[in-house]
Design a protein around this motif. Structure first.
Motif, PDB file in Angstrom:
ATOM      1  N   ASN A 147       0.766  -1.351  -0.075  1.00  0.00           N
ATOM      2  CA  ASN A 147       0.123  -0.157   0.047  1.00  0.00           C
ATOM      3  C   ASN A 147       1.012   1.340   0.045  1.00  0.00           C
ATOM      4  OD1 ASN A 147      -2.733  -1.035   0.410  1.00  0.00           O
ATOM      5  ND2 ASN A 147      -1.938  -2.195   1.927  1.00  0.00           N
ATOM      6  N   THR A 148       1.857   1.308  -0.905  1.00  0.00           N
ATOM      7  CA  THR A 148       2.814   2.496  -0.939  1.00  0.00           C
ATOM      8  C   THR A 148       2.145   3.667  -1.538  1.00  0.00           C
ATOM      9  OG1 THR A 148       3.790   1.732  -2.961  1.00  0.00           O
ATOM     10  CG2 THR A 148       4.678   0.933  -0.932  1.00  0.00           C
ATOM     11  N   PRO A 149       2.523   4.909  -1.243  1.00  0.00           N
ATOM     12  CA  PRO A 149       3.548   5.203  -0.244  1.00  0.00           C
ATOM     13  C   PRO A 149       2.746   5.084   1.072  1.00  0.00           C
ATOM     14  CG  PRO A 149       2.841   7.245  -1.213  1.00  0.00           C
ATOM     15  CD  PRO A 149       2.070   5.942  -1.951  1.00  0.00           C
ATOM     16  N   SER A 150       3.736   4.604   1.961  1.00  0.00           N
ATOM     17  CA  SER A 150       3.146   4.241   3.409  1.00  0.00           C
ATOM     18  C   SER A 150       4.502   4.450   4.414  1.00  0.00           C
ATOM     19  CB  SER A 150       2.282   2.935   3.488  1.00  0.00           C
ATOM     20  OG  SER A 150       3.186   2.067   3.224  1.00  0.00           O
ATOM     21  N   LYS A 151       3.967   4.365   5.768  1.00  0.00           N
ATOM     22  CA  LYS A 151       4.972   4.207   6.652  1.00  0.00           C
ATOM     23  C   LYS A 151       4.426   3.542   7.873  1.00  0.00           C
ATOM     24  CE  LYS A 151       4.395   8.910   8.934  1.00  0.00           C
ATOM     25  NZ  LYS A 151       5.133  10.123   9.414  1.00  0.00           N
ATOM     26  N   ILE A 152       5.303   3.320   8.625  1.00  0.00           N
ATOM     27  CA  ILE A 152       5.083   2.330   9.868  1.00  0.00           C
ATOM     28  C   ILE A 152       5.595   3.048  11.015  1.00  0.00           C
ATOM     29  CG2 ILE A 152       5.264   0.046  11.032  1.00  0.00           C
ATOM     30  CD1 ILE A 152       5.787  -1.114   8.396  1.00  0.00           C
ATOM     31  N   ILE A 153       5.029   3.337  12.125  1.00  0.00           N
ATOM     32  CA  ILE A 153       5.599   3.844  13.425  1.00  0.00           C
ATOM     33  C   ILE A 153       5.328   2.822  14.305  1.00  0.00           C
ATOM     34  CG2 ILE A 153       5.494   5.677  15.154  1.00  0.00           C
ATOM     35  CD1 ILE A 153       4.172   7.287  12.918  1.00  0.00           C
ATOM     36  N   ILE A 154       6.393   2.409  14.928  1.00  0.00           N
ATOM     37  CA  ILE A 154       6.599   1.351  15.885  1.00  0.00           C
ATOM     38  C   ILE A 154       6.790   1.942  17.402  1.00  0.00           C
ATOM     39  CG2 ILE A 154       7.777  -0.771  16.641  1.00  0.00           C
ATOM     40  CD1 ILE A 154       8.676  -1.060  13.681  1.00  0.00           C
ATOM     41  N   PHE A 155       6.107   1.406  18.372  1.00  0.00           N
ATOM     42  CA  PHE A 155       5.871   1.791  19.612  1.00  0.00           C
ATOM     43  C   PHE A 155       6.596   0.946  20.694  1.00  0.00           C
ATOM     44  CE2 PHE A 155       3.013   4.753  17.475  1.00  0.00           C
ATOM     45  CZ  PHE A 155       3.352   6.007  17.850  1.00  0.00           C
TER      46      PHE A 155
END
Length: 67
Positions: free
Chosen positions: A45-53
């Motif tokens: 599902n680009t463009p996309s980003k992941i933020i990991i907590f």
């Protein structure tokens, strides 16, 4: 750009992948499994980003996927 987040599940000891930090799309027992699922979904599902907590809800990492 779609944004996915990997966050601790408040209701149990698992982890959740959320879309736009609102809609849960995946639940896992381990953080590593949740991260792998977030990578899989974000990469198609680009463009996309992941933020990991972390368990303490602090940002640990950010991964970007471009087309």
């Amino acid at each position: 750009m779609k944004e996915y987040s990997v966050v601790p599940n408040e209701n149990d000891n698992g982890w959740i992948v959320k879309l736009e930090d609102v809609s849960p799309i995946y639940s896992s027992i381990t953080r590593e499994e949740a991260i792998e699922e977030a990578k899989r979904v974000a990469s198609v599902n680009t463009p996309s980003k992941i933020i990991i907590f972390t368990h303490n809800h602090e940002m640990d990492d950010e991964i970007k996927f471009n087309s």
